[in-house]
Design a protein around this motif. Sequence first.
Motif, PDB file in Angstrom:
ATOM      1  N   LEU A  37      21.982 -64.295 -53.842  1.00 27.15           N
ATOM      2  CA  LEU A  37      22.374 -64.236 -52.433  1.00 27.15           C
ATOM      3  C   LEU A  37      23.532 -65.192 -52.105  1.00 27.15           C
ATOM      4  O   LEU A  37      23.945 -65.282 -50.932  1.00 27.15           O
ATOM      5  N   ASN A  38      24.013 -65.909 -53.147  1.00 20.93           N
ATOM      6  CA  ASN A  38      25.135 -66.855 -52.933  1.00 20.93           C
ATOM      7  C   ASN A  38      24.835 -67.854 -51.820  1.00 20.93           C
ATOM      8  O   ASN A  38      25.689 -68.176 -50.984  1.00 20.93           O
ATOM      9  N   LEU A  39      23.594 -68.358 -51.808  1.00 17.73           N
ATOM     10  CA  LEU A  39      23.188 -69.236 -50.713  1.00 17.73           C
ATOM     11  C   LEU A  39      24.001 -70.529 -50.676  1.00 17.73           C
ATOM     12  O   LEU A  39      24.382 -71.034 -49.597  1.00 17.73           O
ATOM     13  N   LYS A  40      24.280 -71.097 -51.847  1.00 15.57           N
ATOM     14  CA  LYS A  40      25.017 -72.367 -51.872  1.00 15.57           C
ATOM     15  C   LYS A  40      26.423 -72.197 -51.323  1.00 15.57           C
ATOM     16  O   LYS A  40      26.901 -73.014 -50.513  1.00 15.57           O
ATOM     17  N   ARG A  41      27.096 -71.138 -51.756  1.00 16.03           N
ATOM     18  CA  ARG A  41      28.472 -70.920 -51.285  1.00 16.03           C
ATOM     19  C   ARG A  41      28.509 -70.607 -49.804  1.00 16.03           C
ATOM     20  O   ARG A  41      29.317 -71.160 -49.033  1.00 16.03           O
ATOM     21  N   LEU A  42      27.578 -69.697 -49.373  1.00 14.91           N
ATOM     22  CA  LEU A  42      27.572 -69.319 -47.958  1.00 14.91           C
ATOM     23  C   LEU A  42      27.198 -70.504 -47.070  1.00 14.91           C
ATOM     24  O   LEU A  42      27.749 -70.693 -45.976  1.00 14.91           O
ATOM     25  N   ALA A  43      26.220 -71.301 -47.536  1.00 17.32           N
ATOM     26  CA  ALA A  43      25.827 -72.487 -46.747  1.00 17.32           C
ATOM     27  C   ALA A  43      26.996 -73.443 -46.592  1.00 17.32           C
ATOM     28  O   ALA A  43      27.236 -74.017 -45.511  1.00 17.32           O
ATOM     29  N   GLU A  48      30.922 -75.879 -43.142  1.00 20.25           N
ATOM     30  CA  GLU A  48      32.244 -76.407 -42.857  1.00 20.25           C
ATOM     31  C   GLU A  48      32.811 -75.854 -41.555  1.00 20.25           C
ATOM     32  O   GLU A  48      33.624 -76.497 -40.900  1.00 20.25           O
ATOM     33  N   GLN A  49      32.369 -74.649 -41.168  1.00 24.67           N
ATOM     34  CA  GLN A  49      32.846 -74.031 -39.935  1.00 24.67           C
ATOM     35  C   GLN A  49      31.949 -74.364 -38.746  1.00 24.67           C
ATOM     36  O   GLN A  49      32.182 -73.890 -37.624  1.00 24.67           O
ATOM     37  N   GLY A  50      30.874 -75.124 -39.012  1.00 23.01           N
ATOM     38  CA  GLY A  50      29.952 -75.464 -37.927  1.00 23.01           C
ATOM     39  C   GLY A  50      29.093 -74.299 -37.477  1.00 23.01           C
ATOM     40  O   GLY A  50      28.662 -74.224 -36.326  1.00 23.01           O
ATOM     41  N   ILE A  51      28.846 -73.368 -38.391  1.00 21.90           N
ATOM     42  CA  ILE A  51      28.016 -72.194 -38.124  1.00 21.90           C
ATOM     43  C   ILE A  51      26.693 -72.383 -38.849  1.00 21.90           C
ATOM     44  O   ILE A  51      26.691 -72.762 -40.041  1.00 21.90           O
ATOM     45  N   PRO A  52      25.588 -72.087 -38.214  1.00 25.94           N
ATOM     46  CA  PRO A  52      25.464 -71.623 -36.814  1.00 25.94           C
ATOM     47  C   PRO A  52      25.681 -72.780 -35.819  1.00 25.94           C
ATOM     48  O   PRO A  52      25.564 -73.941 -36.173  1.00 25.94           O
ATOM     49  N   THR A 386      11.230 -72.032 -48.755  1.00 22.07           N
ATOM     50  CA  THR A 386      11.993 -72.810 -49.736  1.00 22.07           C
ATOM     51  C   THR A 386      13.450 -72.379 -49.744  1.00 22.07           C
ATOM     52  O   THR A 386      14.378 -73.225 -49.776  1.00 22.07           O
ATOM     53  N   LEU A 387      13.687 -71.056 -49.729  1.00 22.73           N
ATOM     54  CA  LEU A 387      15.061 -70.555 -49.719  1.00 22.73           C
ATOM     55  C   LEU A 387      15.770 -70.914 -48.411  1.00 22.73           C
ATOM     56  O   LEU A 387      16.956 -71.294 -48.408  1.00 22.73           O
ATOM     57  N   LEU A 388      15.020 -70.773 -47.294  1.00 21.04           N
ATOM     58  CA  LEU A 388      15.619 -71.133 -46.003  1.00 21.04           C
ATOM     59  C   LEU A 388      15.965 -72.619 -45.967  1.00 21.04           C
ATOM     60  O   LEU A 388      17.035 -73.032 -45.465  1.00 21.04           O
ATOM     61  N   ARG A 389      15.062 -73.465 -46.489  1.00 28.48           N
ATOM     62  CA  ARG A 389      15.298 -74.904 -46.484  1.00 28.48           C
ATOM     63  C   ARG A 389      16.512 -75.252 -47.342  1.00 28.48           C
ATOM     64  O   ARG A 389      17.332 -76.100 -46.973  1.00 28.48           O
ATOM     65  N   PHE A 390      16.641 -74.591 -48.515  1.00 19.39           N
ATOM     66  CA  PHE A 390      17.800 -74.843 -49.381  1.00 19.39           C
ATOM     67  C   PHE A 390      19.089 -74.483 -48.646  1.00 19.39           C
ATOM     68  O   PHE A 390      20.076 -75.239 -48.655  1.00 19.39           O
ATOM     69  N   TYR A 391      19.091 -73.328 -48.010  1.00 19.76           N
ATOM     70  CA  TYR A 391      20.296 -72.890 -47.294  1.00 19.76           C
ATOM     71  C   TYR A 391      20.622 -73.848 -46.152  1.00 19.76           C
ATOM     72  O   TYR A 391      21.783 -74.242 -45.953  1.00 19.76           O
ATOM     73  N   ARG A 392      19.612 -74.201 -45.395  1.00 20.02           N
ATOM     74  CA  ARG A 392      19.839 -75.073 -44.230  1.00 20.02           C
ATOM     75  C   ARG A 392      20.308 -76.477 -44.650  1.00 20.02           C
ATOM     76  O   ARG A 392      21.208 -77.078 -44.028  1.00 20.02           O
ATOM     77  N   GLU A 393      19.670 -77.018 -45.714  1.00 23.74           N
ATOM     78  CA  GLU A 393      20.070 -78.368 -46.160  1.00 23.74           C
ATOM     79  C   GLU A 393      21.503 -78.376 -46.664  1.00 23.74           C
ATOM     80  O   GLU A 393      22.268 -79.320 -46.407  1.00 23.74           O
ATOM     81  N   GLU A 394      21.881 -77.317 -47.417  1.00 24.30           N
ATOM     82  CA  GLU A 394      23.264 -77.220 -47.877  1.00 24.30           C
ATOM     83  C   GLU A 394      24.214 -77.075 -46.697  1.00 24.30           C
ATOM     84  O   GLU A 394      25.313 -77.629 -46.677  1.00 24.30           O
ATOM     85  N   ASN A 395      23.763 -76.283 -45.717  1.00 26.65           N
ATOM     86  CA  ASN A 395      24.590 -76.086 -44.524  1.00 26.65           C
ATOM     87  C   ASN A 395      24.812 -77.410 -43.797  1.00 26.65           C
ATOM     88  O   ASN A 395      25.945 -77.748 -43.392  1.00 26.65           O
ATOM     89  N   MET A 396      23.698 -78.184 -43.621  1.00 19.18           N
ATOM     90  CA  MET A 396      23.806 -79.449 -42.886  1.00 19.18           C
ATOM     91  C   MET A 396      24.655 -80.458 -43.663  1.00 19.18           C
ATOM     92  O   MET A 396      25.379 -81.280 -43.063  1.00 19.18           O
ATOM     93  N   ARG A 397      24.605 -80.401 -45.003  1.00 19.58           N
ATOM     94  CA  ARG A 397      25.358 -81.365 -45.797  1.00 19.58           C
ATOM     95  C   ARG A 397      26.868 -81.176 -45.668  1.00 19.58           C
ATOM     96  O   ARG A 397      27.624 -82.117 -45.842  1.00 19.58           O
ATOM     97  N   HIS A 398      27.298 -79.991 -45.335  1.00 20.87           N
ATOM     98  CA  HIS A 398      28.730 -79.712 -45.245  1.00 20.87           C
ATOM     99  C   HIS A 398      29.221 -79.570 -43.793  1.00 20.87           C
ATOM    100  O   HIS A 398      30.381 -79.221 -43.566  1.00 20.87           O
TER     101      HIS A 398
END
Length: 475
Positions: A37-43, A48-52, A386-398
């Motif tokens: 699902l390319n979660l790391k790249r999408l997150a 970086e764009q502040g989405i969501p 677990t998948l949602l948490r991974f995506y969200r944490e990566e999102n918040m880190r960037h």
Amino acid sequence: MGIRQWLVDHLNKPRTNVVASILEFPAIDIDGMTKRLNLKRLAKEKGEQGIPRPDNETFDATEHSIISEIETEGKIQFNKYLEHQKTYAERAGDASASGLLIKISSAAGDAITNFERKTHVGTGDLYASKRDVMQSDAELTTFKNLHALTRPPHDLGSRTYKIGILILILAIESVLNGFFLAKGHEFGLIGGVSQALIIAGINVFGGAAVGRLVLPWLNHRNLNARAVATVATLGYLFIDVGFNLAVAHYRNAVATDPFEASAVAYRSLLADPLGLNDLQSWLLFLVGFLFSNVALYDGFRMDDPYPGYGRRMRQNLQALDDYNDLKEQLLGELDEIKTSAEEEIDETVRDIGTKQGEFDYIVRKSQALRTNMLQHFMHLGLAGNTLLRFYREENMRHRPAHSPSPARFNQQWKYEPPPLAGEDVSPADPEVSRSVSVQALEEAKKQREALHNNYRKACDEYKRIDDLVEPSTVL
């Protein structure tokens, strides 16, 4: 994103969302699904764009894709669960002791139906055979009354034995005559025996034919028939004496003039029938006459001394044998049907304990499957979060400092599994199981009694035909 990173991400994509497992339902492949699902790249890109946006309260596209994958996998495994439970339910129905009641009744019912079908056809055939017996009885009785016969027919033994006697005396006479005729014959003993075989055949089979076809008429009640038989018997004796005297004269002629033996013997017979001056010629005459009369007696003893009586008795006995054989065959068919049904009932009764154990085993397997399904639902919820948490944490880190993450990133997603109630096989009440087993045993006893009653009834349908005494009863 560079070409190198794109190749790494796409070449490492897994083909499925699950990994092999010894469980009934496979576990979600978290790492593989993250890559696919390319979660790391999408997150990273969205972070970086502040989405969501910080004020966003609904799932974004990536979160929806995660939830969709989890729910789709849940539906797939739930459908497999339903298929397995359906199979267990079908097997439980086959293994249920209550099904044995139907099987016992069916075995007896099929046998009773076969009894009725067999007797419906068999009684018609047996009636026809019985009618033949009664008609043969009537014909024999009429014959006895017409000829004033009060005695039973004489059983004179096997015809094969009597025919064997004829063949034996034919062989003996042929050999003896061959010795007498060999003298002067151009082929010696072999030539004499060849001629002797023809002469013996005339003596033996001629005598047997007269004994079989003519002599019995000497006992006939009709005087004219007896008179004709007397004349025919005397004629045969005259011809027999003349024929054997001619053979004896021929033997004399062969000894004196073998090339004109027939003419010489004919003149000698006419001139002086008893003028045989050779002891061997007289012996040849006596052998031929004696064996001819032995064959005459043997032919007479082949059947009852009264003409036609033995034949009618044999026809009557054959009709009776055919009737008894048919009745035995029909009764045997009924016995086979009864025995087969009894064996099926007994086997079904023996299966009661086995079926109960099999049913309990299926219940345990069904319950275990339900437990595994519930555990898998919990696993799907944990995997999704677990998948949602991974995506969200990566999102918040960037995310940039001025764009905090939405408050809902700290909330757990709740997976809503489909209901499982009523899909598994419920364990049987021990009291009910014992009750059904008792009922099956009682049903087996009742059906066995019904089977035996109908078997006796079917046999009686055949046996009552024995009571028929008039041909009109059959019609």
